[in-house]
Design a protein around this motif. Structure first.
Motif, short mmCIF file in Angstrom:
data_model
loop_
_atom_site.label_atom_id
_atom_site.label_comp_id
_atom_site.label_asym_id
_atom_site.label_seq_id
_atom_site.Cartn_x
_atom_site.Cartn_y
_atom_site.Cartn_z
N GLN A 28 4.82 2.90 3.80
CA GLN A 28 4.42 1.75 3.00
C GLN A 28 4.21 0.54 3.90
OE1 GLN A 28 7.33 1.20 -0.05
NE2 GLN A 28 6.87 3.15 -1.08
N GLU A 29 3.20 -0.24 3.59
CA GLU A 29 2.90 -1.45 4.34
C GLU A 29 2.66 -2.61 3.37
OE1 GLU A 29 0.73 -0.50 8.42
OE2 GLU A 29 -0.42 0.22 6.71
N THR A 70 0.84 -1.19 0.00
CA THR A 70 0.00 0.00 0.00
C THR A 70 0.88 1.25 0.00
OG1 THR A 70 -0.09 0.11 2.42
CG2 THR A 70 -1.76 -1.21 1.32
N ASN A 71 0.27 2.36 -0.44
CA ASN A 71 0.97 3.65 -0.49
C ASN A 71 2.28 3.51 -1.26
OD1 ASN A 71 1.14 6.39 0.01
ND2 ASN A 71 2.16 6.15 1.97
N SER A 72 2.23 2.84 -2.40
CA SER A 72 3.43 2.49 -3.15
C SER A 72 4.19 3.71 -3.66
CB SER A 72 3.07 1.58 -4.33
OG SER A 72 2.10 2.22 -5.16
N PRO A 78 -6.46 15.47 -1.59
CA PRO A 78 -5.07 15.38 -1.14
C PRO A 78 -4.15 15.06 -2.32
CG PRO A 78 -6.24 13.36 -0.62
CD PRO A 78 -7.25 14.32 -1.19
N GLU A 79 -2.88 14.88 -2.04
CA GLU A 79 -1.94 14.50 -3.09
C GLU A 79 -2.42 13.22 -3.78
OE1 GLU A 79 0.72 16.07 -4.18
OE2 GLU A 79 0.40 17.74 -2.80
N THR A 80 -2.16 13.15 -5.06
CA THR A 80 -2.61 11.98 -5.85
C THR A 80 -2.12 10.67 -5.25
OG1 THR A 80 -2.57 13.35 -7.85
CG2 THR A 80 -2.69 10.96 -8.16
N SER A 81 -0.90 10.69 -4.70
CA SER A 81 -0.33 9.46 -4.14
C SER A 81 -1.13 8.93 -2.95
CB SER A 81 1.12 9.70 -3.71
OG SER A 81 1.18 10.73 -2.74
N THR A 82 -1.95 9.80 -2.34
CA THR A 82 -2.75 9.37 -1.19
C THR A 82 -3.88 8.43 -1.61
OG1 THR A 82 -2.26 11.45 -0.05
CG2 THR A 82 -4.13 10.16 0.76
N TRP A 83 -4.57 8.77 -2.72
CA TRP A 83 -5.72 7.97 -3.12
C TRP A 83 -5.48 7.10 -4.35
CZ3 TRP A 83 -7.10 9.10 -8.07
CH2 TRP A 83 -6.78 10.36 -8.56
#
Length: 443
Positions: free
Chosen positions: A116-117, A107-109, A371-376
């Motif tokens: 990251q998890e 996640t959160n790559s 939010p920032e694109t990387s969030t969603w």
């Protein structure tokens, strides 16, 4: 340590969605759930530690797997014998690393490494898991058929009709046939029913609560209820209500298939080539607003409602951010999940209830603030927050104007029935490779 984990689970009660949510329709139940209390009290142990819970608290154990071990088991409702399933994988994981059996999802790559998890997904894509599920399904089917045979042979059945005072003794079929013949109330052929006593108890409890067996509306007295069921022809059960599935043999026949799917396959086999579709009618699908309970069968009306009532313009966001189809899917699922968890998707502030977070989003002007694109734009948001979210079906790729501004604008589009192959030959990668090979051979 166990107390700390328990506290964390309680504090994160709204933070975890173990399975897709569902917009309100009919209440769902697990197919084939045994109604006996001793079965529900059977203890199930975690596959990775000694933590255990009664089968009746299965969701609590699944939450433990996610929070503590980051392990997700797919399609839990389709597992015929959950305790046996968990016991099998506990033994297997004790022999080999979990990564030998599970898909790993990061996640959160696109975010910082520390955020990251890695989650582990155990599903029937793994052949061993598929074989296990089919084996448990087959074993359950055998048990259900044995139970049905016992009920068919049982002559000690005794019950009073739900619609009159006649008492029936002997075989269950005498009562079922009586209700169908005298009261026009049929639940199907007796040979298709299992757990008949529990089934009748369930129906009787609804009538005792002055509830219609079909539409499930509640009435003020028995006379009004009877008149309603007679006039509206509601002396039947609702076939779309999944709480009845466990009482019909057809729902145990194939892994992961309901009676509707099995029946539709049978119908397709019986279809003639000259089928008449003139009387076919599509069932409308209602889309639900992102911010309130407003529903509409028209997607444009929902878009208009969200824009005029809440100031949310999905079309505008799609154009400004040049969102591709799957990015739109992830964005919708992200907003759905954040609002379900009572958190503002724009600023991440947490609230105590859903109305509070909606009020904050409107008053703070965060409706169009992302939010920032990387969030969603993360893999976990490929999966729908609500499994019957019709809004996802209305999404489309970017408009034709923006399609020609991307990195693929110079790539020719070749029709399948093209007769002139000149363009294809000029742009063919194989053609270039052959030219380069000729040059090398010539040199």
């Amino acid at each position: 340590m166990a107390a700390c984990v328990e506290k964390k689970i309680n504090s994160d009660e709204q933070e975890w969605i173990l399975e897709p949510l569902c917009f309100p329709e009919q209440p769902a139940t697990d197919i084939g759930t045994n109604s006996s209390s001793h079965h529900d009290m059977e203890v199930v142990t975690c596959v990775l530690c000694s933590h255990s819970a009664p089968l009746s608290e299965k969701d609590r154990l699944l939450k433990h797997l996610v929070l503590v071990h980051k392990l997700v088991i797919a399609d839990v409702k389709l597992i015929a014998d959950f305790p046996k399933y968990m016991e099998y994988w506990k033994n297997r994981i004790s022999e080999q690393p979990i990564t030998d059996f599970c898909s790993v999802i990061k996640t959160n790559s696109q975010g910082p490494v520390e955020k990251q998890e890695h989650y582990f997904l155990l599903c029937d894509v793994l052949p061993e898991d598929r074989v296990l599920r089919e084996h448990l399904q087959q074993k359950r089917l055998e048990e259900i058929l044995e139970q049905q045979q016992r009920e068919r042979d049982d002559d000690s059945f005794q019950r009073i009709c739900m619609f009159c005072n006649d008492e029936f003794n002997g075989n269950r079929s005498s009562l079922l046939n009586h209700m169908a013949r005298e009261h026009s109330f049929s639940v199907g052929l007796p040979d298709n029913i299992v757990y008949c006593v529990e089934f009748l108890d369930h129906l009787q409890s609804k009538l005792d609560n002055l509830q219609c067996l079909y539409c499930e509306k509640t009435f003020r007295d028995k006379t009004t209820l009877k008149d309603h069921m007679r006039k509206k022809q509601h002396r039947r059960i609702n076939g779309n209500n999944s709480e009845y599935d466990c009482f019909y043999i057809i729902n145990y026949l194939e892994l992961g298939k309901t009676w509707e799917e099995v029946q539709s396959e049978d119908d397709r086999e019986m279809e003639d080539e000259d089928d008449d579709w003139s009387d076919w009618q599509a069932h409308p699908v209602c889309a639900v607003c992102l911010f309130c309970e407003q529903q509409s069968e028209s997607m444009e009306k929902i878009y208009t409602h969200m824009e005029e009532t809440h100031g949310f313009d999905l079309h505008k966001l799609k154009t400004e951010l040049n969102l591709r189809f799957y990015q739109q899917v992830k964005l919708v699922n992200y907003i759905r999940r954040e609002i379900h968890q009572c958190r503002c998707y724009g600023c991440q502030e947490k609230f105590g209830s859903k109305p509070e977070v909606i009020r904050h989003v409107m008053e703070a002007g965060h409706v169009m603030q992302l939010p920032e694109t990387s969030t969603w734009d993360q893999p976990q948001y490929y999966f729908p927050t609500y499994e019957n979210d019709a809004l996802l079906c209305a999404l489309s790729d970017s408009d034709s104007e923006s399609e020609h501004t991307g990195p693929w604008r110079d790539v020719p589009v070749i029709a399948e029935d093209i007769s002139n192959l000149k363009v294809l030959k000029q742009t063919s990668v194989l053609s270039h490779l052959l030219k380069n090979t000729d040059r090398e051979n010539g040199s």
